[in-house]
Scaffold this active site. Structure first.
Site, PDB file in Angstrom:
ATOM      1  CG  ASP A 196      34.931 -30.117  15.861  1.00  0.00           C
ATOM      2  OD1 ASP A 196      35.340 -28.939  15.896  1.00  0.00           O
ATOM      3  OD2 ASP A 196      34.849 -30.840  16.873  1.00  0.00           O
ATOM      4  CG  MET A 197      40.342 -29.471  13.544  1.00  0.00           C
ATOM      5  SD  MET A 197      41.548 -28.176  13.222  1.00  0.00           S
ATOM      6  CE  MET A 197      43.003 -28.864  13.984  1.00  0.00           C
ATOM      7  CB  THR A 223      38.482 -26.072  13.200  1.00  0.00           C
ATOM      8  OG1 THR A 223      38.886 -25.940  14.561  1.00  0.00           O
ATOM      9  CG2 THR A 223      39.324 -25.138  12.340  1.00  0.00           C
TER      10      THR A 223
END
Length: 253
Positions: free
Chosen positions: A17-18, A51
């Protein structure tokens, strides 16, 4: 409970995930995370972004890291075989977007929507719903009662994947479309299994991939539900949690 591998050969891919995970609160990649990702790639591991962002928003970071690997964008609404090479795309129906937009107006909350053609929000001057190809719709409000009512409404339809990327928002994709479904498509492409994947995240939209991965990692700053279902919880995004997990589970001799 899943059996978590201790051998660094167990895990071949890490899905990141960002926001709240790879990125600091200032939306940058720390030197520690960048160096660990480079070391993982040097060791033959695959590093991918998974994301809620659209691919256009993710690409500056992908380019910064020199990644040419697959990308899972908009919570699995798009899967890219490599930057610029689309593998799959799952759209929201225009009528659904019209209904979601009407709810935003009814409750007078901030909204945004990702389309193939760009990002739209409450400040957009014009939005021809029928002329766009819609990927994801979202709401944001700090009025938790409004948020609860909106969530109950869209849940009652039974046609949407409902998550969040922050305690004050709701994110909506077509039913069955998630970061997990996106990573599964990547695994099929690469000829590996989900048991060989590490998935890291901090929000509700990360839960499916954290559950499905061989090693599901919650960030130290994650929402409590994410920590509850994860195999392990690491340090926060400000403490280079990505680097810590790469070193412990992918690179340790």
């Amino acid at each position: 409970m899943k059996s978590v591998g201790s051998n660094t050969n167990t895990y071949k891919l890490i899905a990141l995930d960002m926001d709240g995970t790879l990125l600091t609160e200032d939306k940058v990649i720390s030197a520690e995370n960048r160096e660990a990702i480079a070391a993982a790639m040097e060791a033959g591991k695959t590093v991918i972004m998974s994301t809620g962002r659209g691919v256009q928003s993710a690409m500056p970071y992908v380019n910064e890291l020199g990644l040419t690997t697959p990308i899972v964008a908009v919570n699995g609404g798009e899967v890219w075989e490599a930057p610029g090479k689309l593998l799959s795309r799952q759209l929201l129906a225009a009528d659904t977007v019209r209904s979601l937009h009407a709810i935003a107006q009814k409750y007078d909350v901030w909204w945004w929507a990702y389309a193939v053609e760009g990002v739209f929000n409450r400040e957009s001057e014009s939005m021809d719903i029928d002329a766009k190809h819609w990927l994801k719709f979202g709401y944001y409000t700090e009025n938790l009662e409004k948020l609860k009512q909106i969530r109950e409404t869209v849940e009652s339809w039974g046609t949407l994947e409902i998550t969040n990327s922050h305690p004050c928002n709701i994110e909506l994709n077509p039913s069955g479309i998630s970061k997990a479904s996106g990573i599964e498509a990547v695994c099929k492409l690469l000829g590996i299994s989900m048991s060989e994947v590490i998935a890291m995240g901090d929000s509700e939209n990360d839960i499916t991939m954290i559950r499905a991965a061989g090693l599901g990692v919650a960030m130290g700053n994650a929402q409590e539900e994410v920590k509850r279902i994860a195999d392990i919880t690491t340090v926060t995004n400000e403490e280079h949690g990505v680097a810590k997990v790469i070193h412990e589970y992918m690179l340790k001799p």
